[in-house]
Design a protein around this motif. Structure first.
Motif, PDB file in Angstrom:
ATOM      1  N   LEU A  73       0.900  -0.326   4.061  1.00  0.00           N
ATOM      2  CA  LEU A  73       1.015   0.718   3.055  1.00  0.00           C
ATOM      3  C   LEU A  73       0.584   0.210   1.687  1.00  0.00           C
ATOM      4  CD1 LEU A  73       4.125   2.882   3.735  1.00  0.00           C
ATOM      5  CD2 LEU A  73       1.743   3.192   4.339  1.00  0.00           C
ATOM      6  N   MET A 120      -1.421   0.912   8.979  1.00  0.00           N
ATOM      7  CA  MET A 120       0.022   0.700   8.830  1.00  0.00           C
ATOM      8  C   MET A 120       0.368  -0.001   7.539  1.00  0.00           C
ATOM      9  SD  MET A 120       3.161  -0.917  10.844  1.00  0.00           S
ATOM     10  CE  MET A 120       3.939  -1.538   9.355  1.00  0.00           C
ATOM     11  N   ARG A 154       7.575   1.751  -6.169  1.00  0.00           N
ATOM     12  CA  ARG A 154       8.912   1.904  -5.594  1.00  0.00           C
ATOM     13  C   ARG A 154       9.461   0.522  -5.329  1.00  0.00           C
ATOM     14  NH1 ARG A 154       8.924   6.021  -7.078  1.00  0.00           N
ATOM     15  NH2 ARG A 154       8.182   8.002  -6.231  1.00  0.00           N
ATOM     16  N   PRO A 155      10.617   0.202  -5.901  1.00  0.00           N
ATOM     17  CA  PRO A 155      11.174  -1.134  -5.665  1.00  0.00           C
ATOM     18  C   PRO A 155      11.384  -1.366  -4.168  1.00  0.00           C
ATOM     19  CG  PRO A 155      12.736   0.308  -6.823  1.00  0.00           C
ATOM     20  CD  PRO A 155      11.436   1.027  -6.762  1.00  0.00           C
ATOM     21  N   ASN A 156      11.102  -2.542  -3.739  1.00  0.00           N
ATOM     22  CA  ASN A 156      11.290  -2.900  -2.344  1.00  0.00           C
ATOM     23  C   ASN A 156      12.769  -3.174  -2.072  1.00  0.00           C
ATOM     24  OD1 ASN A 156      11.637  -4.419   0.003  1.00  0.00           O
ATOM     25  ND2 ASN A 156       9.483  -5.003  -0.011  1.00  0.00           N
ATOM     26  N   ALA A 157      13.378  -2.245  -1.378  1.00  0.00           N
ATOM     27  CA  ALA A 157      14.815  -2.324  -1.145  1.00  0.00           C
ATOM     28  C   ALA A 157      15.197  -3.555  -0.337  1.00  0.00           C
ATOM     29  CB  ALA A 157      15.313  -1.073  -0.437  1.00  0.00           C
ATOM     30  N   ILE A 158      14.302  -3.984   0.505  1.00  0.00           N
ATOM     31  CA  ILE A 158      14.596  -5.146   1.337  1.00  0.00           C
ATOM     32  C   ILE A 158      14.704  -6.406   0.479  1.00  0.00           C
ATOM     33  CG2 ILE A 158      13.668  -6.650   3.120  1.00  0.00           C
ATOM     34  CD1 ILE A 158      14.638  -4.150   4.324  1.00  0.00           C
ATOM     35  N   ALA A 159      13.769  -6.545  -0.437  1.00  0.00           N
ATOM     36  CA  ALA A 159      13.799  -7.708  -1.316  1.00  0.00           C
ATOM     37  C   ALA A 159      15.090  -7.698  -2.128  1.00  0.00           C
ATOM     38  CB  ALA A 159      12.595  -7.691  -2.246  1.00  0.00           C
ATOM     39  N   LEU A 161      11.821  -8.980   5.072  1.00  0.00           N
ATOM     40  CA  LEU A 161      11.055  -9.287   3.876  1.00  0.00           C
ATOM     41  C   LEU A 161       9.822 -10.102   4.247  1.00  0.00           C
ATOM     42  CD1 LEU A 161      10.789  -9.196   0.853  1.00  0.00           C
ATOM     43  CD2 LEU A 161      12.122 -11.304   0.724  1.00  0.00           C
ATOM     44  N   LYS A 217       1.675  -1.024  18.111  1.00  0.00           N
ATOM     45  CA  LYS A 217       0.236  -0.964  18.366  1.00  0.00           C
ATOM     46  C   LYS A 217      -0.116  -1.052  19.840  1.00  0.00           C
ATOM     47  CE  LYS A 217      -0.893  -2.782  13.830  1.00  0.00           C
ATOM     48  NZ  LYS A 217      -0.965  -1.505  13.128  1.00  0.00           N
ATOM     49  N   SER A 234      17.897  -6.319  -1.250  1.00  0.00           N
ATOM     50  CA  SER A 234      19.011  -6.633  -0.361  1.00  0.00           C
ATOM     51  C   SER A 234      19.136  -8.135  -0.179  1.00  0.00           C
ATOM     52  CB  SER A 234      18.805  -6.002   1.015  1.00  0.00           C
ATOM     53  OG  SER A 234      18.759  -4.609   0.910  1.00  0.00           O
ATOM     54  N   LEU A 235      18.008  -8.760   0.034  1.00  0.00           N
ATOM     55  CA  LEU A 235      18.034 -10.196   0.263  1.00  0.00           C
ATOM     56  C   LEU A 235      18.609 -10.901  -0.958  1.00  0.00           C
ATOM     57  CD1 LEU A 235      17.347 -12.551   2.040  1.00  0.00           C
ATOM     58  CD2 LEU A 235      15.079 -12.613   1.014  1.00  0.00           C
ATOM     59  N   GLN A 270       2.184  -1.298  -0.601  1.00  0.00           N
ATOM     60  CA  GLN A 270       3.116  -0.847  -1.613  1.00  0.00           C
ATOM     61  C   GLN A 270       2.880  -1.620  -2.906  1.00  0.00           C
ATOM     62  OE1 GLN A 270       5.774   1.456  -1.005  1.00  0.00           O
ATOM     63  NE2 GLN A 270       6.847   0.808   0.831  1.00  0.00           N
ATOM     64  N   LYS A 297      -2.775   6.828   5.405  1.00  0.00           N
ATOM     65  CA  LYS A 297      -2.708   5.374   5.283  1.00  0.00           C
ATOM     66  C   LYS A 297      -2.367   4.710   6.613  1.00  0.00           C
ATOM     67  CE  LYS A 297      -1.165   5.537   0.474  1.00  0.00           C
ATOM     68  NZ  LYS A 297       0.068   5.509  -0.325  1.00  0.00           N
ATOM     69  N   GLY A 298      -2.218   5.528   7.643  1.00  0.00           N
ATOM     70  CA  GLY A 298      -1.936   4.971   8.954  1.00  0.00           C
ATOM     71  C   GLY A 298      -0.472   4.708   9.219  1.00  0.00           C
ATOM     72  N   PHE A 299       0.380   5.272   8.390  1.00  0.00           N
ATOM     73  CA  PHE A 299       1.810   5.073   8.616  1.00  0.00           C
ATOM     74  C   PHE A 299       2.271   5.936   9.794  1.00  0.00           C
ATOM     75  CE2 PHE A 299       6.324   5.942   7.829  1.00  0.00           C
ATOM     76  CZ  PHE A 299       6.790   4.654   7.699  1.00  0.00           C
ATOM     77  N   ALA A 325      10.950   2.583   0.956  1.00  0.00           N
ATOM     78  CA  ALA A 325      11.444   1.463   0.160  1.00  0.00           C
ATOM     79  C   ALA A 325      12.169   0.470   1.052  1.00  0.00           C
ATOM     80  CB  ALA A 325      12.370   1.959  -0.939  1.00  0.00           C
ATOM     81  N   ASN A 326      12.656   0.948   2.165  1.00  0.00           N
ATOM     82  CA  ASN A 326      13.359   0.077   3.088  1.00  0.00           C
ATOM     83  C   ASN A 326      12.478  -0.464   4.196  1.00  0.00           C
ATOM     84  OD1 ASN A 326      16.490  -0.163   2.661  1.00  0.00           O
ATOM     85  ND2 ASN A 326      15.808   1.816   1.874  1.00  0.00           N
ATOM     86  N   ILE A 351      17.509  -9.082   7.191  1.00  0.00           N
ATOM     87  CA  ILE A 351      16.886  -8.688   5.934  1.00  0.00           C
ATOM     88  C   ILE A 351      15.815  -9.696   5.527  1.00  0.00           C
ATOM     89  CG2 ILE A 351      17.308  -8.396   3.471  1.00  0.00           C
ATOM     90  CD1 ILE A 351      18.377  -6.085   4.950  1.00  0.00           C
TER      91      ILE A 351
END
Lengths: 342, 342
Positions: free
Chosen positions: A3, A1, A50-55, B58, B317, A57-58, A5, B143-145, B117-118, B54
């Motif tokens: 990834l 799980m 890929r930019p982390n959209a969550i970061a 993160l 899991k 957003s925060l 990133q 990658k196990g996603f 990204a989200n 959010i």
DNA sequence: TTGTAGGCGTTATCAG
DNA sequence: CTGATAACGCCTACAA
């Protein structure tokens, strides 16, 4: 799980520069050497950054996401609206988070809460049948939070709304029936606590009056559920009991129109020769049944698209609340098919 | 637009304690005095505190959000599936982010990107008609996603899939037509790059064989678009050109079935007396057209619900990829109506 | 032209 | 029982 990133830091480490440099290079900030930009971008590309959209957003306090609150997804009209919403949102780089209330007020409220917790930028709402008090919306509006209502809209002063011109849709439908020579037109109406039902009823009534006829209250029959079964039973009953025989049915939705059609056929009446029928919504099946059903088309896709455009303009402060006429009313279109032409 | 959401810090400041204390009190951590807990909770309640999802995302690296990638929202079957998805996701405390691909591969890919990204926790996919290469999915699976495919599923070893038993649905439909005495059954098939199309075709073929008939390749006609117009034209052509005259049509979807029906009627054939017709999906209009259309019902809501359950079990899991039988197949139901009974 | 040091809101770790 | 600190990934003053 996991990834794993790639982050800005990874790129920075690899290139032996600081993460701020990477951040700036990536966004073509002034004051970064072309050489550095090139190297950063190349590596970012190679590492599939890929930019982390969550970061983001925060950091920004907003999420580039809009919420959609809708009574039911499995509904031709609403799904069409969603489609329009999704389209515009996607084009403008926003995500769409969706919840259906199943017509429950509690779910409407909890959805709003969840969405706010997720830093949603704005929300599109068609409220539930249970909703009679709109405080949970007004509170947000008061704080300037962007909300656009569509289809089912509340009577709130500041509310921005996108609706269909139910009145004139119904008016045109009724006028059309009159022009075709139908005289005793029954209106199968929707639940009268919904604005749209009342508007359609008003359109029907005024069309009759404007053409010199006197509306007969008995000829407005409420079909609460809006199913074909219900309408079929109701119509059968009407055909049996009314002394002044109806020669047309204007139903407030297509399912009801089909029910009426089936009932008429079962009673040995021919459509459109003996009885004219018109529906509302222009569901897909209108052109598939026999005879094909005349119906008032609602621009669902456009409604979704328009509502989303306004919402995003609001979010991006391209427009201000007050400088904007609060309500958009979209035109309907009467699609004349065989069920009402003789 | 600033909502000035209350944060843990605000509560901490007010109560003159540290934010960690507030955080812990809020979650009933052991080792916090009851008194403190009480005060914190009271104030949090009073200040209308809502945790910032959010920030949580993160920190945790995940978002309690699942993505849904679907070809079309305005589609009875898919909207039903969405409804099932939304229901289960909501119950288990997850949000749903939705995108439609409009059958475009590029959009499928970009949607996946955006969702990743989200920090999406997992994704439910029914791929587009354009998709023939599944690398963009396999990469993630490797990658196990967590991905669960539904309805339209790829032939990837590790892929978890939820489908409808298209094979036996088609088999039963064909068997039914044979039992009703129809002998020259045309199959209006879907695009053959879709598994579901191939399965339905296989069901059709095997039913013929099992009942002692020899399938005629000419009698399988591909309708790529799946619209009623296309099927109508195709059917008209078939009725004109085939030397062995068809006496039944088994369409791989309801729209196509309607098209075939209209074409037959136009050619002066009676349904079901001269020609039997069966569709697939059981759209709402099946019971509204004349004659009512026999169709294979697909459990859309269940499919969405089941797929979501599996996905979330995977995300949490509760189950592991390998300990799980990779495919769930849901039963169809043949709903016999007038179009195929003589 | 580039680096450093916060800070967005939350939780986990480690002290006290 | 409670507090300080770091960290999640990114951006942006402010320094250098």
């Amino acid at each position: 799980m996991k990834l794993d990133q790639v982050t800005i830091k990874d790129i920075a480490r690899e290139l032996k520069v600081s993460s701020s440099t990477v951040s700036r290079a990536l966004k073509d900030y002034p004051g970064i050497s072309d050489e550095t930009k090139r190297r950063v971008k190349e590596l970012a590309d190679k590492m599939n950054y890929r930019p982390n959209a969550i970061a983001l957003s925060l950091q920004k306090g907003r999420s580039f996401t809009i919420g959609v609150i809708i009574p039911e997804v499995v509904h031709f009209f609403f799904s069409t609206v969603i489609s329009g919403i999704e389209e515009v949102a996607f084009d403008r780089g926003y995500k769409v988070i969706l919840t259906q209330t199943n017509e429950k007020l509690v779910r409407e409220k909890s959805s709003i809460d969840t969405m706010l917790a997720n830093q949603i930028d704005g929300v599109l709402v068609s409220y539930s049948k249970e909703t009679t008090n709109f405080d949970h919306f007004s509170q947000l509006l008061d704080k300037g939070f962007p909300i656009v209502f569509f289809d089912r809209v509340p009577n709130i002063e500041q509310a921005i709304t996108v609706t269909v011109d139910d009145y004139s849709g119904a008016y045109e439908a009724t006028k059309h029936l009159l022009r075709q020579g139908y005289r005793n037109i029954v209106h199968l109406s929707g639940p009268s606590n919904l604005n749209i039902s009342r508007e359609r009823q008003r359109g029907y009534t005024n069309a009759l009056i404007d053409h010199g006829f006197t509306p007969d209250p008995e000829f407005i029959v409420e079909c609460t559920l809006g199913t074909d079964d219900e309408a079929q039973k109701t119509t059968t009953e009407i055909l049996k009991s009314f002394k002044k025989k109806p020669d047309a049915f204007f139903a407030n939705n297509d399912m009801a129109a089909v029910g009426a059609m089936l009932a008429c056929k079962a009673a040995g009446l021919r459509v459109p020769e003996d009885v004219g029928i018109v529906g509302f919504s222009n569901w897909q099946f209108c052109s598939m049944i026999d005879p094909t059903l005349t119906s008032v088309a609602q621009p669902g896709f456009n409604m979704g698209a328009k509502a989303t455009e306004i919402l995003l303009d609001l979010v991006e402060k391209k427009i201000q609340l007050h400088e904007f006429s609060n309500s958009v009313v979209l035109d309907t279109e009467l699609l004349i098919r065989k069920s009402s032409v003789r």
